[in-house]
Design an enzyme around this catalytic site. Sequence first.
Site, PDB file in Angstrom:
ATOM      1  N   CYS A  63     115.576  97.964  84.559  1.00  0.00           N
ATOM      2  CA  CYS A  63     116.556  98.225  83.331  1.00  0.00           C
ATOM      3  C   CYS A  63     117.323  97.305  82.868  1.00  0.00           C
ATOM      4  O   CYS A  63     117.139  95.783  82.919  1.00  0.00           O
ATOM      5  CB  CYS A  63     117.911  98.527  84.770  1.00  0.00           C
ATOM      6  N   TYR A 191     120.543 104.404  73.707  1.00  0.00           N
ATOM      7  CA  TYR A 191     120.920 105.811  74.842  1.00  0.00           C
ATOM      8  C   TYR A 191     121.789 107.124  74.200  1.00  0.00           C
ATOM      9  O   TYR A 191     121.525 107.949  74.401  1.00  0.00           O
ATOM     10  CB  TYR A 191     121.139 105.216  76.213  1.00  0.00           C
TER      11      TYR A 191
END
Length: 323
Positions: A63, A191
């Site tokens: 992440c 994203y």
Amino acid sequence: MGLLVNGQWQDRWYDTDENGGRFVRQESQFRNWVTVDGSVGPSGEGGFAAEPDRYHLYVSLACPWAHRTLIFRSIKRLQGVIGVTVVDPLMLENGWELGDAEHGPVSGIRYLYELYLTVADNMSGRVTVPVLWDKQRKTIVNNESAEIIRMLNRAFNHLTAVQTDYYPVALQGEIDRLNERIYQTVNNGVYRAGFATTQQAYEEAFDALFDTLDWLENRLDRQRFLAGSQLTEADWRLFTTLIRFDAVYHGHFKVNRKRIEDYPNLSNYLRDLFQQPGVAETVNFSHIKTHYYGSHKTINPTGIIPKGPELDFLRPHDRNRFS
């Protein structure tokens, strides 16, 4: 991948229908601050004093948001002050899993959402990393990476020999302006492109992303770092996206106009940051590629993880020309 709804885990992908196919990131819910003396920070409540062996990080090596906190823990030399638990790289029907990892201070939990439920048993929302955990009060202090790195930057200075300030007062306005644009169009922009469910939403995010990358390329033609000659928080926030770009985002999220390797200044800048002391050890491409290609079944239903590309971040860079 899923979320909690009134304390119950549900395996559910992001719902983009209400936003014209656009991915909208949920805001972090735990916003307390660790301060030197436990006084109240910019948000939340007080009582979280910076003390050795009191706090623990739950992170994913895949992440980019969690990666920020690992970098600051390393460059501020806080490894002996703050513990860390690394979740499994895959995030599937049960979300982040602890698996065989060292579970840290909370025993008897297998999934990260169970950690959240120990604090708020009726919680609704996404279960994310990083999580900064207080072992003394047995609660989540904060799960917003942008705030955690500022705590690591300053609150623990009396416990480390590294006094470098990555958010200096004289540059705060410039750093904040950089962070705002980079967050919207690059950090979250990849994203917004990758998780878009309409062509229009994808193209909006794609165009904004590369507009900012072009702008950064030009900016870095004049100076070594984003805010000038000094390495700051803004650089590290950008780094965790750039380091994943060619390996994952370029193909997996369809942001394929250019690679970072195709930008002379950005690619040299990326190698400069990677080669800073304590940074390379926080980068794990096995976790990164396994997570993205193996977890996002709506994007990569076969789960096949590509073997390439070959990346060498230890090659010499040219950024010393600004010294």
